[in-house]
Write a protein that holds these residues in place. Structure first.
Motif, PDB file in Angstrom:
ATOM      1  N   HIS A 277       0.744  -1.113   0.206  1.00  0.00           N
ATOM      2  CA  HIS A 277      -0.033   0.084  -0.063  1.00  0.00           C
ATOM      3  C   HIS A 277       0.791   1.342   0.083  1.00  0.00           C
ATOM      4  CE1 HIS A 277      -3.729  -2.167   2.002  1.00  0.00           C
ATOM      5  NE2 HIS A 277      -3.272  -2.718   0.699  1.00  0.00           N
ATOM      6  N   LEU A 278       0.532   2.216  -0.756  1.00  0.00           N
ATOM      7  CA  LEU A 278       0.972   3.699  -0.687  1.00  0.00           C
ATOM      8  C   LEU A 278       0.577   4.294   0.431  1.00  0.00           C
ATOM      9  CD1 LEU A 278       2.470   5.415  -2.758  1.00  0.00           C
ATOM     10  CD2 LEU A 278       0.407   6.315  -3.489  1.00  0.00           C
ATOM     11  N   SER A 279       1.607   5.133   1.030  1.00  0.00           N
ATOM     12  CA  SER A 279       1.057   5.781   2.344  1.00  0.00           C
ATOM     13  C   SER A 279       0.684   7.231   1.863  1.00  0.00           C
ATOM     14  CB  SER A 279       2.250   5.938   3.348  1.00  0.00           C
ATOM     15  OG  SER A 279       3.445   6.686   2.826  1.00  0.00           O
ATOM     16  N   MET A 280      -0.084   8.008   2.857  1.00  0.00           N
ATOM     17  CA  MET A 280      -0.373   9.332   2.592  1.00  0.00           C
ATOM     18  C   MET A 280       0.885  10.271   2.339  1.00  0.00           C
ATOM     19  SD  MET A 280      -2.459  11.704   2.228  1.00  0.00           S
ATOM     20  CE  MET A 280      -4.016  11.236   2.813  1.00  0.00           C
ATOM     21  N   ASP A 281       2.092   9.865   3.117  1.00  0.00           N
ATOM     22  CA  ASP A 281       3.281  10.819   3.033  1.00  0.00           C
ATOM     23  C   ASP A 281       3.879  10.608   1.836  1.00  0.00           C
ATOM     24  OD1 ASP A 281       2.930  12.098   5.556  1.00  0.00           O
ATOM     25  OD2 ASP A 281       4.307  10.469   6.403  1.00  0.00           O
ATOM     26  N   GLU A 282       3.966   9.325   1.268  1.00  0.00           N
ATOM     27  CA  GLU A 282       4.533   9.051  -0.309  1.00  0.00           C
ATOM     28  C   GLU A 282       3.743   9.750  -1.307  1.00  0.00           C
ATOM     29  OE1 GLU A 282       6.446   4.610   1.060  1.00  0.00           O
ATOM     30  OE2 GLU A 282       4.148   4.726   0.324  1.00  0.00           O
ATOM     31  N   PHE A 283       2.529   9.631  -1.278  1.00  0.00           N
ATOM     32  CA  PHE A 283       1.439  10.199  -1.906  1.00  0.00           C
ATOM     33  C   PHE A 283       1.475  11.656  -2.285  1.00  0.00           C
ATOM     34  CE2 PHE A 283      -2.950  11.937  -3.202  1.00  0.00           C
ATOM     35  CZ  PHE A 283      -2.598  11.583  -4.723  1.00  0.00           C
ATOM     36  N   ARG A 284       1.717  12.378  -0.930  1.00  0.00           N
ATOM     37  CA  ARG A 284       1.957  13.919  -0.821  1.00  0.00           C
ATOM     38  C   ARG A 284       3.383  14.267  -1.846  1.00  0.00           C
ATOM     39  NH1 ARG A 284       0.949  13.623   5.172  1.00  0.00           N
ATOM     40  NH2 ARG A 284      -1.263  14.458   5.323  1.00  0.00           N
ATOM     41  N   ASN A 285       4.384  13.531  -1.963  1.00  0.00           N
ATOM     42  CA  ASN A 285       5.537  13.835  -2.687  1.00  0.00           C
ATOM     43  C   ASN A 285       5.060  13.915  -4.280  1.00  0.00           C
ATOM     44  OD1 ASN A 285       7.001  14.151  -0.242  1.00  0.00           O
ATOM     45  ND2 ASN A 285       7.624  11.878  -0.604  1.00  0.00           N
TER      46      ASN A 285
ATOM     47  N   ARG B 106      11.233   1.651  -6.312  1.00  0.00           N
ATOM     48  CA  ARG B 106      10.361   0.681  -5.744  1.00  0.00           C
ATOM     49  C   ARG B 106       8.808   1.159  -6.099  1.00  0.00           C
ATOM     50  NH1 ARG B 106      10.774   0.877   0.097  1.00  0.00           N
ATOM     51  NH2 ARG B 106      11.001   2.969  -0.564  1.00  0.00           N
ATOM     52  N   TYR B 107       8.019  -0.085  -6.427  1.00  0.00           N
ATOM     53  CA  TYR B 107       6.555   0.080  -6.653  1.00  0.00           C
ATOM     54  C   TYR B 107       6.012  -0.041  -5.522  1.00  0.00           C
ATOM     55  CZ  TYR B 107       1.819   0.243  -8.532  1.00  0.00           C
ATOM     56  OH  TYR B 107       0.681   0.374  -8.452  1.00  0.00           O
ATOM     57  N   PRO B 108       4.839   0.587  -4.834  1.00  0.00           N
ATOM     58  CA  PRO B 108       4.478   1.973  -5.292  1.00  0.00           C
ATOM     59  C   PRO B 108       5.212   3.134  -4.653  1.00  0.00           C
ATOM     60  CG  PRO B 108       2.920   1.271  -3.864  1.00  0.00           C
ATOM     61  CD  PRO B 108       4.069   0.051  -3.928  1.00  0.00           C
ATOM     62  N   HIS B 109       6.039   2.767  -3.612  1.00  0.00           N
ATOM     63  CA  HIS B 109       6.578   3.711  -2.743  1.00  0.00           C
ATOM     64  C   HIS B 109       7.373   4.734  -3.353  1.00  0.00           C
ATOM     65  CE1 HIS B 109       5.005   0.615   0.052  1.00  0.00           C
ATOM     66  NE2 HIS B 109       6.002  -0.373  -0.358  1.00  0.00           N
ATOM     67  N   ASP B 110       8.089   4.516  -4.444  1.00  0.00           N
ATOM     68  CA  ASP B 110       9.008   5.569  -5.140  1.00  0.00           C
ATOM     69  C   ASP B 110       8.465   6.203  -5.968  1.00  0.00           C
ATOM     70  OD1 ASP B 110      10.651   4.943  -3.012  1.00  0.00           O
ATOM     71  OD2 ASP B 110      11.816   3.659  -4.328  1.00  0.00           O
ATOM     72  N   LEU B 111       7.141   6.120  -6.379  1.00  0.00           N
ATOM     73  CA  LEU B 111       6.634   6.806  -7.395  1.00  0.00           C
ATOM     74  C   LEU B 111       6.739   8.372  -7.531  1.00  0.00           C
ATOM     75  CD1 LEU B 111       3.290   4.831  -8.041  1.00  0.00           C
ATOM     76  CD2 LEU B 111       5.264   4.891  -9.558  1.00  0.00           C
ATOM     77  N   GLY B 112       6.721   8.682  -6.260  1.00  0.00           N
ATOM     78  CA  GLY B 112       6.988  10.188  -6.160  1.00  0.00           C
ATOM     79  C   GLY B 112       8.117  10.848  -6.630  1.00  0.00           C
TER      80      GLY B 112
ATOM     81  N   MET C 216      -6.856  -3.094 -10.833  1.00  0.00           N
ATOM     82  CA  MET C 216      -7.353  -2.238  -9.599  1.00  0.00           C
ATOM     83  C   MET C 216      -6.208  -2.261  -8.475  1.00  0.00           C
ATOM     84  SD  MET C 216      -9.892  -5.403  -8.069  1.00  0.00           S
ATOM     85  CE  MET C 216     -10.590  -4.310  -6.678  1.00  0.00           C
ATOM     86  N   LEU C 217      -5.276  -3.102  -8.628  1.00  0.00           N
ATOM     87  CA  LEU C 217      -4.033  -3.279  -7.836  1.00  0.00           C
ATOM     88  C   LEU C 217      -2.911  -2.268  -8.061  1.00  0.00           C
ATOM     89  CD1 LEU C 217      -3.825  -7.137  -7.399  1.00  0.00           C
ATOM     90  CD2 LEU C 217      -5.063  -5.421  -5.969  1.00  0.00           C
ATOM     91  N   ARG C 218      -3.301  -1.815  -9.322  1.00  0.00           N
ATOM     92  CA  ARG C 218      -2.121  -0.622  -9.922  1.00  0.00           C
ATOM     93  C   ARG C 218      -2.691   0.748  -9.954  1.00  0.00           C
ATOM     94  NH1 ARG C 218      -2.308  -5.736 -13.550  1.00  0.00           N
ATOM     95  NH2 ARG C 218      -1.310  -7.298 -12.449  1.00  0.00           N
ATOM     96  N   LEU C 219      -3.680   1.092  -9.241  1.00  0.00           N
ATOM     97  CA  LEU C 219      -4.081   2.344  -9.309  1.00  0.00           C
ATOM     98  C   LEU C 219      -3.087   3.581  -9.074  1.00  0.00           C
ATOM     99  CD1 LEU C 219      -6.802   4.010  -9.759  1.00  0.00           C
ATOM    100  CD2 LEU C 219      -6.854   4.023  -7.076  1.00  0.00           C
ATOM    101  N   PRO C 220      -1.901   3.102  -8.208  1.00  0.00           N
ATOM    102  CA  PRO C 220      -1.152   4.179  -7.910  1.00  0.00           C
ATOM    103  C   PRO C 220      -0.296   4.536  -9.331  1.00  0.00           C
ATOM    104  CG  PRO C 220      -1.094   2.754  -6.324  1.00  0.00           C
ATOM    105  CD  PRO C 220      -1.944   2.234  -7.143  1.00  0.00           C
ATOM    106  N   MET C 221       0.129   3.397  -9.896  1.00  0.00           N
ATOM    107  CA  MET C 221       0.709   3.474 -11.329  1.00  0.00           C
ATOM    108  C   MET C 221      -0.080   4.210 -12.387  1.00  0.00           C
ATOM    109  SD  MET C 221       3.691   3.191 -12.348  1.00  0.00           S
ATOM    110  CE  MET C 221       4.649   3.165 -13.899  1.00  0.00           C
TER     111      MET C 221
END
Length: 612
Positions: free
Chosen positions: A341-349, A408-414, A452-457
């Motif tokens: 799971h992607l975290s809120m902090d990771e998404f904010r970046n 790393r997916y999804p953590h480093d997408l930002g 549906m498991l790849r929504l962050p990408m």
């Protein structure tokens, strides 16, 4: 030197063998061996002559004598192995092939034969490795490519199977059996137009060939061209008159394809009981029991259906044990991505100065398999401004491109830079271009349920994309998945029991709910039950969400789907019909077996407000 010595010329005697004078060659070879027992050429010709006359036990002993005389000659060990295989001594044949390989490492012919042996023994993963090694040793060895592709298909690796047969137009002077295998493979891999052409060409060469006729029956059934399928079936010799087990197997397979449409459980059960003993290895029987189960289900025979599906999964797990044994270990999961799971902090970046506008972004249809995604895809594809590409894994392929960046997916997408984002988008569109060519102004429809498991990408590449989540009662989803003959090894394991399936479903839904609430995409939730209850009203709703203007073409999606012919997903028989509610609440006929997974499903049932 005697007169007999002068008379026995290996080259001349071999020419007699090629001319079909096998008994004469045997006589000459025997005469020579009576005078010169250690004459290798004479013993070789003797072995070949008795083998060609069908006296395989004598041939085995002759080749075995040659391996004793010349133990360093790989060809003798290979020929011994071939003959041992023909008499059913598979273990001894395997030992002889391995001896040949030790003497001639990387010999394409020996690798091919060893691959054939392992396929016959049901060791499909081992067979695949030998056949692929044969292709590497000799890329022009057509049998290695054809049967390597067949092994890859059985293992669920369709991409590699397609790569192996890709150069088929360059293959000249194919033997009849090679042409038939090629046509069958092309149709299995979804290349139906070329497969049909190859099979019809094979039929012109061998008008009464059982396998060709049976393959055409199955092809036209798969293309929803049932009148043609029945016409080809009528040309097949009746099963009682089929001359051998292989022909009977082909005939019954074709009959099953048509019987699956006729929904006659008694007839279907009779055919399956005839075909199952002829089908080896056992994992290949899975498709028979899946077909029987579906016919029982259509006749509302829930107990008969569940019995058939239980047999189907038991057969399929025999293959899964070879392909993905780690997934059968306690605590393993077929959907590892669901736990990340992607975290809120990771998404904010995240930042993106110039994201593609909505009209230059794909429309993504997601949802757990068997939730109605294919129906939505065919609806959208019926609109001239939209174009679907059948089910592809291009978002997953794009995720794989993060690795060279060290991300790393999804953590480093930002951490993706603008040039890296541009590179990933170009890579995605390059993959799409291999499948469809969009007309000016057309928008792509990318339907892959487990995206549906790849929504962050999806949202990192296309923040403005419109996303449609197909939703259906969880019990109907589970039941429908359990009834499907999936080829993916992960899906074989995931769907093998209702408990495994329920846990995977809940994990996927929890992943979706987390990311959808975190990222808040432009989302429309399409409930299967609501869509069918008010189809025209929901078409207007979907059209407005997608900005289609006139959404009326979506109303006749089934006519559009029928014209398309091939549809790769298991719903190919349903989406050519007008929308109906036959599959709504089907799970209630199976409520007793589903009761065992109710506690697992309860959180998702409550979240989506579905009743038990």
């Amino acid at each position: 030197m005697t007169t007999d010595d002068i008379a026995f010329s290996p080259a001349q005697v071999f020419a007699l063998l090629q001319a079909g004078r096998h008994a004469h060659v045997e006589a000459l070879s025997r005469m020579r061996l009576a005078r010169v027992p250690d004459d290798v050429a004479a013993r070789t010709l003797y072995a070949m002559s008795v083998q060609l006359q069908g006296r395989l036990r004598e041939a085995v002993e002759a080749w075995r004598d040659l391996t004793r005389q010349r133990p360093s000659v790989a060809e003798y060990w290979n020929n011994l192995a071939n003959t041992l295989r023909d008499v059913g001594e598979f273990s001894a044949a395997a030992d002889a092939y391995r001896r040949a390989l030790k003497l001639a490492p990387g010999d394409a012919g020996v690798l091919l034969n060893l691959g054939f042996l392992e396929m016959e023994a049901g060791k499909i993963t081992v067979a695949r490795e030998h056949l692929l090694a044969a292709v590497r040793a000799d890329p022009d060895l057509i049998d290695a490519r054809l049967y390597g592709a067949r092994a890859c298909y059985e293992c669920g690796d369709h991409a590699l199977a397609q790569d192996l047969v890709r150069p088929w137009r360059q293959w000249l002077a194919l033997r009849d059996e090679q042409r038939i295998e090629l046509g069958s493979l092309l149709t299995l891999l979804g290349d139906n137009a070329d497969g049909e052409t190859v099979l019809l060409d094979a039929l012109r060469r061998t008008p009464d060939e059982t396998r060709v006729l049976a393959s055409l029956v199955c092809l036209y059934e798969r293309l929803n061209r049932l009148e043609e399928a029945r016409a080809w079936l009528a040309r097949l010799t009746s099963v009682e008159n089929a001359s051998d087990a292989a022909s009977r197997q082909e005939v019954i397979s074709a009959q099953i394809a048509i019987a699956s449409r006729d929904a006659d459980p008694a007839r279907m059960r009779e055919l399956v009981e005839r075909l199952a003993p002829l089908t080896e290895p056992e994992h290949r029987r899975a498709g028979l029991y899946f077909a029987l189960g579906k016919v029982c289900d259509r006749h509302r025979d829930a107990s008969g259906a569940m019995a058939a599906f239980t047999q189907a999964h038991a057969c399929q797990l025999l293959l899964a044990e070879q392909l993905v044994p780690h997934l059968l270990a306690p605590g393993s999961t077929a959907l590892p991505t669901a736990a990340v799971h992607l975290s809120m902090d990771e998404f904010r970046n995240w930042s993106d100065a110039s994201p593609p506008p909505v009209e230059e972004s794909p429309i993504f249809i997601v949802g757990f398999p068997r939730s109605g995604t294919t129906m939505l895809e065919q609806m959208f594809d019926a609109h001239p401004g939209l174009r679907s590409m059948d089910e592809r894994v291009y978002i997953n392929d794009t995720i794989a491109l993060l690795s060279p960046f060290g991300l790393r997916y999804p953590h480093d997408l930002g951490e993706l830079t603008p040039p890296q984002l541009d590179h990933l988008r170009r890579s995605y569109w390059a993959l799409v271009a291999k499948t469809v060519q969009l007309e000016p102004g057309q928008r792509l429809v990318d339907k892959n349920p487990l995206n549906m498991l790849r929504l962050p990408m999806i949202l990192r590449l296309f923040p403005n994309a419109r996303i449609v989540l197909a939703l259906r009662h969880p019990c109907d989803v589970l039941l429908s998945c359990y009834m499907q003959h999936f080829r993916s090894p992960n899906f074989m394991v995931m769907c093998s029991t209702l408990e495994r399936l329920a846990r995977s479903y809940v994990a996927a839904m929890e992943s979706w709910i987390h990311h959808a609430e975190l990222m808040k995409p432009a989302l429309l939730v399409s409930r299967y039950e609501d869509l069918l209850a008010d189809f025209s009203g929901n078409v207007e709703r979907v059209g407005a969400f997608l900005g289609l203007g006139d959404a009326t073409p979506l109303l006749s999606f089934h006519e559009h789907a029928r014209k398309k012919g091939f549809i790769s997903t298991p719903s190919y028989t349903q989406v050519i019909e007008p929308p109906n509610r036959r599959a709504v609440d089907r799970w209630r006929r199976y409520q007793a077996p589903l009761e065992t997974v109710r506690p697992i499903l309860q959180p998702v049932l409550e979240h989506w407000r579905y009743e038990w």
